[in-house]
Write a protein that holds these residues in place. Structure first.
Motif, PDB file in Angstrom:
ATOM      1  N   SER A  47       0.817  -1.216   0.000  1.00  0.00           N
ATOM      2  CA  SER A  47       0.000   0.000   0.000  1.00  0.00           C
ATOM      3  C   SER A  47       0.847   1.261   0.000  1.00  0.00           C
ATOM      4  CB  SER A  47      -0.961   0.016   1.188  1.00  0.00           C
ATOM      5  OG  SER A  47      -1.863  -1.050   1.114  1.00  0.00           O
ATOM      6  N   GLY A  48       1.875   1.268  -0.788  1.00  0.00           N
ATOM      7  CA  GLY A  48       2.701   2.463  -0.907  1.00  0.00           C
ATOM      8  C   GLY A  48       3.508   2.740   0.340  1.00  0.00           C
ATOM      9  N   MET A  49       4.423   1.891   0.666  1.00  0.00           N
ATOM     10  CA  MET A  49       5.298   2.032   1.825  1.00  0.00           C
ATOM     11  C   MET A  49       4.515   2.097   3.134  1.00  0.00           C
ATOM     12  SD  MET A  49       8.282   4.458   0.202  1.00  0.00           S
ATOM     13  CE  MET A  49       9.193   4.550   1.715  1.00  0.00           C
ATOM     14  N   GLY A  50       3.513   1.265   3.260  1.00  0.00           N
ATOM     15  CA  GLY A  50       2.755   1.161   4.496  1.00  0.00           C
ATOM     16  C   GLY A  50       1.510   2.014   4.546  1.00  0.00           C
ATOM     17  N   THR A  51       1.438   3.010   3.718  1.00  0.00           N
ATOM     18  CA  THR A  51       0.226   3.825   3.592  1.00  0.00           C
ATOM     19  C   THR A  51       0.100   4.193   2.122  1.00  0.00           C
ATOM     20  OG1 THR A  51       1.249   6.014   3.783  1.00  0.00           O
ATOM     21  CG2 THR A  51       0.701   4.883   5.846  1.00  0.00           C
ATOM     22  N   MET A  52      -1.065   4.532   1.702  1.00  0.00           N
ATOM     23  CA  MET A  52      -1.242   4.900   0.288  1.00  0.00           C
ATOM     24  C   MET A  52      -0.634   6.266  -0.018  1.00  0.00           C
ATOM     25  SD  MET A  52      -4.900   3.341  -0.743  1.00  0.00           S
ATOM     26  CE  MET A  52      -4.482   2.756  -2.368  1.00  0.00           C
ATOM     27  N   GLU A  53      -0.107   6.932   0.983  1.00  0.00           N
ATOM     28  CA  GLU A  53       0.508   8.247   0.793  1.00  0.00           C
ATOM     29  C   GLU A  53       1.913   8.147   0.214  1.00  0.00           C
ATOM     30  OE1 GLU A  53      -1.209  11.083   1.476  1.00  0.00           O
ATOM     31  OE2 GLU A  53      -2.888   9.853   2.147  1.00  0.00           O
TER      32      GLU A  53
END
Length: 128
Positions: A47-53
Motif C-alpha cells: 500500500s505504498g510504503m505502508g500507507t497509500m501516501e
C-alpha cells in the motif's frame, strides 16, 4: 526467465502478497536470497510504503532488486533509470495517485504496477 515471464510471474504472485514482495520474488532466482527473506524484506512496503501516501511498493521493490543485483556502485544509476521509466509506464509513483483515491481515476492497477516495476528493473539491469 525472461523479463516477460518475470512480469507475469510477479502479477500472478501479487494475488498472495503485496506489490513490493511480488516484484522481489520475481527476481529471487537471481538475488541469491530465499523467498522467505525477500518476503520479509518487502513486508512493510505494501500500500505504498505502508500507507497509500507513499511511493508505490512495486517501485520500491524494483529499486530493491536493482540494489541487490547491480554491481558495486551501480545501484544509484539503476534507481535513477527505474523511477522515470516506472512513472512513464504507470502515470505516477505515489500509490494514492496510481489508485485514483482523490480523482476516482485509476492510473494503473496493482498487477500492472508490479509488471511495470519488473520491466523497469529488468531494463535498468539489461535483463532479457
Amino acid at each position: 526467465m525472461t523479463i516477460n515471464e518475470r512480469m507475469n510471474y510477479a502479477a500472478l504472485r501479487k494475488k498472495e502478497m503485496n506489490c513490493c514482495q511480488a516484484v522481489l520474488v520475481a527476481f529471487a532466482d537471481e538475488a541469491g536470497r530465499s523467498e522467505e527473506d525477500l518476503l520479509r524484506l518487502g513486508s512493510g512496503f505494501g500500500s505504498g510504503m505502508g500507507t497509500m501516501e507513499g511511493t508505490c511498493g512495486a517501485l520500491v521493490g524494483a529499486i530493491m532488486v536493482s540494489s541487490l543485483l547491480s554491481e558495486k556502485g551501480a545501484a544509484m544509476a539503476a534507481s535513477r533509470a527505474i523511477m522515470p521509466r516506472f512513472k512513464e509506464l504507470c502515470g505516477a509513483t505515489i500509490c494514492r495517485d496510481l489508485k485514483g483515491i482523490d480523482t476516482g481515476k485509476v492510473l494503473c492497477s496493482c498487477e500492472n504496477c508490479v509488471r511495470n516495476a519488473v520491466r523497469a528493473a529488468g531494463e535498468s539491469l539489461a535483463k532479457d
